[in-house]
Design a protein around this motif. Structure first.
Motif, short mmCIF file in Angstrom:
data_model
loop_
_atom_site.label_atom_id
_atom_site.label_comp_id
_atom_site.label_asym_id
_atom_site.label_seq_id
_atom_site.Cartn_x
_atom_site.Cartn_y
_atom_site.Cartn_z
N TYR A 17 -3.33 0.06 1.22
CA TYR A 17 -2.67 1.15 0.72
C TYR A 17 -2.82 0.94 -0.84
O TYR A 17 -2.34 -0.40 -1.41
N ILE A 66 -1.63 1.63 -4.81
CA ILE A 66 -0.71 2.48 -5.73
C ILE A 66 -1.24 3.31 -6.57
O ILE A 66 -2.08 3.22 -7.38
N VAL A 121 -0.52 -3.65 4.05
CA VAL A 121 0.58 -3.01 4.83
C VAL A 121 0.60 -3.25 6.17
O VAL A 121 -0.26 -2.99 7.03
N LYS A 180 1.51 -3.30 10.05
CA LYS A 180 2.04 -2.44 11.02
C LYS A 180 2.61 -3.13 12.18
O LYS A 180 3.35 -2.48 13.02
N VAL A 211 5.96 2.03 3.61
CA VAL A 211 4.73 2.98 3.42
C VAL A 211 5.11 3.87 4.66
O VAL A 211 5.49 3.36 5.68
N ASN A 247 4.69 8.58 5.78
CA ASN A 247 4.25 9.87 5.85
C ASN A 247 5.26 10.69 5.23
O ASN A 247 6.29 10.72 5.31
N ASN A 257 0.61 9.62 2.18
CA ASN A 257 1.05 8.26 2.42
C ASN A 257 1.82 8.13 1.23
O ASN A 257 1.28 8.23 0.23
N TYR A 258 3.08 7.98 1.31
CA TYR A 258 4.05 7.30 0.14
C TYR A 258 4.63 6.07 0.29
O TYR A 258 4.48 5.45 1.43
N ILE A 259 4.85 5.36 -0.88
CA ILE A 259 5.55 4.12 -0.62
C ILE A 259 6.58 4.11 -1.53
O ILE A 259 6.91 4.40 -2.95
N LYS A 260 7.76 3.52 -1.16
CA LYS A 260 9.26 3.68 -1.68
C LYS A 260 10.05 2.24 -1.31
O LYS A 260 9.62 1.66 -0.51
N LYS A 272 5.19 -1.90 6.60
CA LYS A 272 5.83 -2.87 5.59
C LYS A 272 4.84 -3.26 4.51
O LYS A 272 3.78 -3.79 4.92
N ALA A 273 5.05 -3.19 3.26
CA ALA A 273 4.20 -3.37 2.17
C ALA A 273 4.38 -5.02 2.39
O ALA A 273 5.38 -5.04 1.83
#
Length: 448
Positions: free
Chosen positions: A97, A99, A116, A118, A172, A174, A226-229, A420-421
């Motif tokens: 992924y 950024i 990332v 899984k 990460v 959806n 895909n988002y990452i927060k 998980k990143a």
């Protein structure tokens, strides 16, 4: 040693070992009994050789007769093998992924390439298994042509992982509000645009005008952006934000040193580009000696030491936030209290709290929800309570005032979680040229 080699060469031994590995990985782990049909092909490959006699042997003859055919066959074989292997790795083990925005700065920078995992939370089986390899939701060189078919749809199923999501994990997922997309303007969120239209033209007319002016499509869960927060609250937690300070279950949370908030900075003379670069300030807007910029606590301290800096004032967001209801006049910096739904928990359901959980009931958990006066009906029956079918999470960016996160679009369901990143395997600064653009100090850095 020779005896061991002879045993391993035995076709029944080979068949047994291959079957055990296949069943453990593809049947037991996935829980899909249909995949037992694969044992038939393994049996043929090792024992009966039926497929080889009718097709494989003829192919070998053609390879011996024609060098061109042999070369083409080897290339096709290598491409198919690489595609299958990469697809298996992508589904079950990890994905890469990149950024794309500054919403996680300074923890994660634009141009960071992340590994990332899984396996950590458990791989999720794809909802749309029929799709073009190595792309997400659109075909290569296209912004509109979808890369998947919905002829086959699989329900949500997550394989067993190493652990559950924990607070402060960089996750990460959806994009939950990405189920509906404006095809001509995919950079904006459909629901934000719809609210603007309805605010200007009224609820019904606004929706109609938006439908007339745009092509509106829907996407299955696994094909949403895909988002990452950062997961700041897990299922069962209660959150509250007071003056940009986050509280979870009544306890004040300590921000990471890299997290940022926006400030208004007044100076007696302009800040030099050297000073800004030395502090690591990459985003700002200015008007004379007035600056608006995201800063970490460390940056605030260093700026305060400069003789030219007259004042540093925290910014407070005033725009309305989730759930966009008059009953909940919350903003991004003053929000809640809000309880995060947990699987199996039953809550009282009223007209007052419906705006908080309406999208969960109607969209994420696929119920037929309607309201008649002060009565709520779920799947045709009057409802005064609701039991949640999934766990939910609350995600926020570390760059708090430059992050579109749960404060604006709500909960993240467990079936939207990708992984998980874990670490940064490569990083480059797009604003610099090679080799200065390589951020060597970030390569193989663990994501906190």
């Amino acid at each position: 040693m020779n005896k061991i080699k002879n045993i391993l060469k035995n076709r029944w031994v080979g068949f047994s070992l291959a079957t055990i590995l296949y069943v453990l990985w593809f049947v037991v782990w996935t829980g899909n009994l249909w995949l037992l049909l694969g044992v038939v092909f393994i049996f043929d490959a090792y024992i009966t050789r039926y497929f080889y006699r009718f097709i494989g042997s003829k192919n070998e003859e053609l390879c011996k007769r024609s060098k061109l055919y042999n070369s083409i066959y080897e290339w096709i074989n290598a491409i198919i093998f690489a595609t299958v292997l990469a697809t298996i790795v992508h589904i079950f083990i990890f994905q890469i992924y990149v950024i794309p925005s500054s919403s996680m700065e300074k923890s994660l920078l634009v141009g960071d390439y992340l590994y990332v995992s899984k396996v950590t939370y458990g791989p999720q089986m794809p909802n749309t298994p029929l799709s073009f390899p190595f792309v997400h939701h659109t075909m290569p060189f296209s912004q509109t042509k979808k890369s998947f078919s919905e002829a086959i749809k699989w329900p949500y199923h997550r394989l067993k992982g190493l652990r559950k999501i924990e607070r402060n994990d960089a996750v990460v997922f959806n994009f939950p509000a990405g189920d509906t997309v404006l095809l001509e303007n995919q950079a904006v969120t459909y629901y934000d645009v719809l609210r603007d239209y309805q605010r200007q033209y009224g609820e019904q007319r606004g929706r109609k005008l938006l439908e007339e002016s745009h092509t509106i499509i829907s996407r299955p869960v696994d094909k949403r952006e895909n988002y990452i927060k950062r997961c700041v609250a897990v299922a069962g937690d209660s959150i509250r934000i007071v003056d940009a300070q986050l509280y979870v279950n009544g306890e004040k949370q300590t921000d990471l040193p890299e997290s940022q908030l926006c400030y208004t900075v007044r100076t007696s003379s302009p800040l030099s580009s050297y000073a800004l670069q030395n502090l690591g300030i990459s985003e700002l807007s200015s008007n004379g000696n007035h600056y608006f910029m995201p800063l970490t606590e460390g940056m605030v301290t260093e700026l305060g030491k400069m003789s030219s800096v007259k004042s540093i004032t925290p910014y407070r967001a005033m725009e309305q936030a989730f759930p966009y209801s008059d009953n909940y006049p919350w903003t991004a910096d003053n929000f809640g209290p809000l309880w995060i739904p947990q699987k199996g928990v039953t809550i009282p359901l009223t007209i007052e709290n419906l705006p908080l959980y309406e999208r969960i009931i109607d969209v994420y958990e696929e119920n037929d929800l309607r309201v008649e006066g002060s009565d709520i009906y779920i799947n045709g029956e009057k409802a005064t309570t609701y039991t949640f079918k999934m766990d939910y999470y609350w995600m926020m960016g570390d760059n708090r005032h430059n992050s579109a996160d749960s404060r604006y679009w709500g909960f993240v369901p467990e079936d939207h979680i990708v992984g998980k990143a874990s670490f940064i395997w490569f990083s480059r600064d797009a604003e610099k040229s090679f080799p200065q653009n390589i951020r060597w100090n970030r390569i193989f850095k663990k994501v906190r």
